[in-house]
Design a protein around this motif. Structure first.
Motif, short mmCIF file in Angstrom:
data_model
loop_
_atom_site.label_atom_id
_atom_site.label_comp_id
_atom_site.label_asym_id
_atom_site.label_seq_id
_atom_site.Cartn_x
_atom_site.Cartn_y
_atom_site.Cartn_z
N LEU A 61 0.83 -1.20 0.00
CA LEU A 61 0.00 0.00 0.00
C LEU A 61 0.86 1.25 0.00
CD1 LEU A 61 -2.82 -0.97 2.53
CD2 LEU A 61 -3.16 -0.30 0.15
N ARG A 62 1.93 1.24 0.79
CA ARG A 62 2.80 2.40 0.87
C ARG A 62 3.52 2.67 -0.44
NH1 ARG A 62 4.24 4.55 5.88
NH2 ARG A 62 2.44 4.39 7.27
N THR A 63 3.76 1.64 -1.23
CA THR A 63 4.43 1.81 -2.51
C THR A 63 3.44 1.89 -3.67
OG1 THR A 63 4.75 -0.60 -2.58
CG2 THR A 63 6.58 0.72 -1.80
N GLU A 64 2.14 1.96 -3.34
CA GLU A 64 1.06 2.13 -4.33
C GLU A 64 0.88 0.92 -5.24
OE1 GLU A 64 1.12 5.97 -6.29
OE2 GLU A 64 2.18 6.86 -4.60
N PHE A 65 1.32 -0.25 -4.79
CA PHE A 65 1.08 -1.48 -5.53
C PHE A 65 -0.24 -2.08 -5.03
CE2 PHE A 65 5.94 -2.27 -6.05
CZ PHE A 65 6.03 -1.14 -6.82
N TYR A 66 -1.33 -1.45 -5.42
CA TYR A 66 -2.61 -1.78 -4.82
C TYR A 66 -3.11 -3.17 -5.19
CZ TYR A 66 -2.42 3.26 -4.18
OH TYR A 66 -2.03 4.53 -3.86
N GLY A 67 -2.79 -3.63 -6.39
CA GLY A 67 -3.20 -4.98 -6.78
C GLY A 67 -2.53 -6.03 -5.92
N TYR A 68 -1.22 -5.88 -5.68
CA TYR A 68 -0.51 -6.81 -4.82
C TYR A 68 -0.99 -6.70 -3.37
CZ TYR A 68 2.96 -7.66 -8.54
OH TYR A 68 3.59 -8.01 -9.70
N ALA A 69 -1.26 -5.47 -2.93
CA ALA A 69 -1.75 -5.27 -1.56
C ALA A 69 -3.08 -5.98 -1.35
CB ALA A 69 -1.90 -3.78 -1.27
N LEU A 70 -3.94 -5.89 -2.36
CA LEU A 70 -5.24 -6.56 -2.27
C LEU A 70 -5.09 -8.07 -2.21
CD1 LEU A 70 -8.34 -6.46 -2.44
CD2 LEU A 70 -8.11 -6.38 -4.93
N ALA A 71 -4.20 -8.62 -3.03
CA ALA A 71 -4.00 -10.07 -3.04
C ALA A 71 -3.46 -10.56 -1.70
CB ALA A 71 -3.05 -10.46 -4.17
N ASP A 72 -2.51 -9.83 -1.12
CA ASP A 72 -1.94 -10.23 0.17
C ASP A 72 -2.95 -10.12 1.30
OD1 ASP A 72 0.51 -11.08 -0.65
OD2 ASP A 72 1.64 -9.37 0.12
N ALA A 73 -3.73 -9.04 1.30
CA ALA A 73 -4.74 -8.88 2.34
C ALA A 73 -5.78 -10.00 2.26
CB ALA A 73 -5.41 -7.52 2.22
N SER A 74 -6.17 -10.36 1.04
CA SER A 74 -7.14 -11.45 0.88
C SER A 74 -6.56 -12.78 1.35
CB SER A 74 -7.56 -11.55 -0.60
OG SER A 74 -8.23 -10.37 -1.01
N MET A 75 -5.28 -13.01 1.08
CA MET A 75 -4.64 -14.23 1.55
C MET A 75 -4.57 -14.25 3.08
SD MET A 75 -3.30 -17.16 1.13
CE MET A 75 -2.99 -17.30 -0.65
N ALA A 76 -4.27 -13.12 3.68
CA ALA A 76 -4.21 -13.05 5.14
C ALA A 76 -5.57 -13.41 5.75
CB ALA A 76 -3.80 -11.65 5.59
N ILE A 77 -6.64 -12.90 5.15
CA ILE A 77 -7.98 -13.20 5.65
C ILE A 77 -8.33 -14.67 5.43
CG2 ILE A 77 -10.44 -12.71 5.26
CD1 ILE A 77 -9.53 -9.81 4.56
N GLU A 78 -7.91 -15.22 4.30
CA GLU A 78 -8.16 -16.64 4.03
C GLU A 78 -7.48 -17.52 5.08
OE1 GLU A 78 -6.96 -19.86 0.60
OE2 GLU A 78 -7.50 -17.83 -0.03
N LEU A 79 -6.28 -17.11 5.50
CA LEU A 79 -5.55 -17.88 6.50
C LEU A 79 -6.12 -17.70 7.90
CD1 LEU A 79 -1.91 -17.19 5.27
CD2 LEU A 79 -3.13 -19.38 5.15
N ASP A 80 -6.65 -16.51 8.18
CA ASP A 80 -7.17 -16.23 9.52
C ASP A 80 -8.36 -15.29 9.40
OD1 ASP A 80 -7.72 -15.58 12.12
OD2 ASP A 80 -5.69 -14.94 12.64
N LYS A 81 -9.56 -15.87 9.45
CA LYS A 81 -10.78 -15.08 9.25
C LYS A 81 -10.99 -14.03 10.33
CE LYS A 81 -12.53 -17.29 5.61
NZ LYS A 81 -11.42 -18.22 5.34
#
Length: 486
Positions: A61-81
């Motif tokens: 997010l800080r580097t404005e790579f919003y697509g990658y940020a979204l993918a990582d956040a979704s993976m984090a939620i998938e691992l821990d709801k």
């Protein structure tokens, strides 16, 4: 955590934690790329830890790579709801991508899980306002009953107060003396009178409306031409460019390649300076649209708030009209194409097709206009999904094909922070220039501009460091939800 790590040895878990801690230290130092590198190493060792993905999402997010940020956040939620920061990160990613309904769902989850979280409530409220505003605008757009901002302005009705001591247009026209006075006035934190500000906006809109989407720029053999990248509201660094390279003139032409505003808190000063020079030297001063010359980016990243604070909501709406008419690209001497973002998801795009783009609108989510504003180069051949979540990544082969088909030498683009202010990639055929040093007062990068001689069109690079500015922090006028990202 124990269930996630049950297949890993204690040593591996501890090793990943140590690497994560190193990444955290780089993050604190605002070296986000190194932080990303170390979070990635931790993930490779222990791919079942939601925190690692959440932390890397924050760095993206800080580097404005919003697509990658979204993918990582979704993976984090998938691992821990139940991982609340994952929802925060995903909501911020969605917001940055303009996907407000999706962001609203994540904020709803957060406030249900943490009903006393003031930040979450504020972000939910702001996001909800945007969703309702968009719905309302869609509902009334079919009627088109609202007068356009430009059509509702009556300059004759605006009076100049006796106490105003700033620069004045001459018979409603920009002069060189006006521009010199304006820049000094801005350096001393003055605010151009609204009558003159509106006058400049109306005149520059009329000029841009007559331009094609791709502007051809001839450069004489013995003439020099300067290309600048993102300025992002860093007015005092803009003044430093002119101090180093000379003021724009008929013998010292410039092209500013998008993202004039947002983030930096002197965006109003930047844009009126640039528009003023455009009116003074219309055939020797050029401006390309960037991805931040859009209503939603301006709403989120500060320009809209700054215009409202220094002028009015009405003027903010007029800026949107003007930005819609900015050209999307320039072709220098029939040899070099300059655009803000980059190339395309198709191989057969011609210059004539770019010229014919209907640009009088907000940037779409796909297609040529979107890619001109948002795409980025990649080192490997081919194409890939964008790290930003918008546009595409294009490789050296894509660049070579585009240049060969259109009989060009190379492309110049901006859009990305570079440590030296510029980068030469794709075998010298794709050049990035970024002109906002120490971006957002945090990145520590140099700025740069490019000078070309018409005879050979060989790029020469000038690098420079940031200069001091008044104590107004970047993002001072930004949307409140961005406070968690800044």
């Amino acid at each position: 955590m124990s269930e996630q790590n049950q297949e890993l040895s204690v040593e591996k878990v501890e090793e990943a934690e140590k690497i994560k801690n190193v990444a955290n230290e780089y993050f604190k130092k605002q070296d986000y790329q190194e932080a990303i590198n170390y979070y990635t190493q931790a993930i490779e060792i222990n791919p079942r830890n939601a925190i690692y993905y959440g932390n890397r999402s924050y760095a993206y997010l800080r580097t404005e790579f919003y697509g990658y940020a979204l993918a990582d956040a979704s993976m984090a939620i998938e691992l821990d709801k139940t991982y609340i920061k994952g929802y925060y990160r995903r909501a911020a990613s969605y917001m940055s991508l303009g996907k407000f309904k999706e962001a609203l769902r994540d904020y709803e989850y957060v406030i249900k899980a943490r009903p006393n979280d003031k930040d979450a409530k504020r972000n939910y409220t702001e996001c909800n306002k945007i969703v309702k505003k968009i719905a309302f605008q869609k509902a009334i757009s079919v009627k088109e009953t609202k007068k356009k901002g430009a059509d509702s302005i009556n300059l004759d009705s605006m009076t100049i107060e006796n106490e105003y001591n700033g620069p004045e247009l001459v018979d409603g026209k920009v002069t060189l003396q006006f521009m010199k006075d304006l820049m000094e006035f801005y350096k001393n934190c003055g605010n151009l009178h609204r009558k003159y500000a509106y006058n400049i906006l109306l005149d520059v809109k009329d000029y841009f409306m007559d331009q094609p989407s791709l502007v051809d720029v001839p450069i004489g053999d013995d003439n020099t031409f300067t290309v600048c990248g993102d300025i992002h509201g860093q007015f005092y660094d803009l003044m430093n460019i002119f101090a180093k390279n000379g003021l724009p003139s008929e013998t010292n032409p410039y092209l500013f390649n998008g993202d004039f505003v947002d983030r930096g808190s002197f965006s109003v000063e930047c844009i009126f300076t640039l528009f003023g020079f455009k009116l003074l030297y219309p055939n020797h001063f050029f401006m390309s649209r960037g991805n931040h010359e859009s209503a939603m980016m301006n709403h989120l990243y500060g320009f809209e708030g700054e215009v409202k604070a220094k002028y009015t909501t009405h003027m903010a709406e007029l800026f949107t009209e003007v930005y819609n008419w900015l050209p999307l690209a320039h072709c220098l001497n029939n040899r070099v194409v300059v655009m803000h973002g980059g190339l395309f998801s198709r191989d057969d795009v011609t210059l004539d097709e770019i010229r014919s783009i209907d640009r009088n609108r907000q940037p779409p989510d796909e297609g040529l206009m979107c890619e001109l504003l948002w795409s980025d180069p990649q080192p490997q051949n081919g194409r890939a999904l964008s790290k930003r979540g918008v546009g595409c990544h294009f490789g050296p082969d894509v660049t070579a094909n585009f240049l060969k088909m259109n009989n060009l030498d190379y492309i110049i683009r901006s859009h990305e922070v570079k440590n030296d202010g510029y980068e030469v990639a794709h075998d010298g055929k794709c050049i990035t220039v970024f002109s906002a040093p120490n971006y957002c007062d945090t990145m520590g990068n140099l700025g740069a501009f490019i000078t070309l001689q018409g005879k050979d069109m060989v790029p020469q690079f000038t690098k420079y460091a940031a200069v001091p500015h008044p104590n107004v922090k970047p993002m001072a006028y930004a949307n409140s939800f961005l406070s968690m990202m800044c």
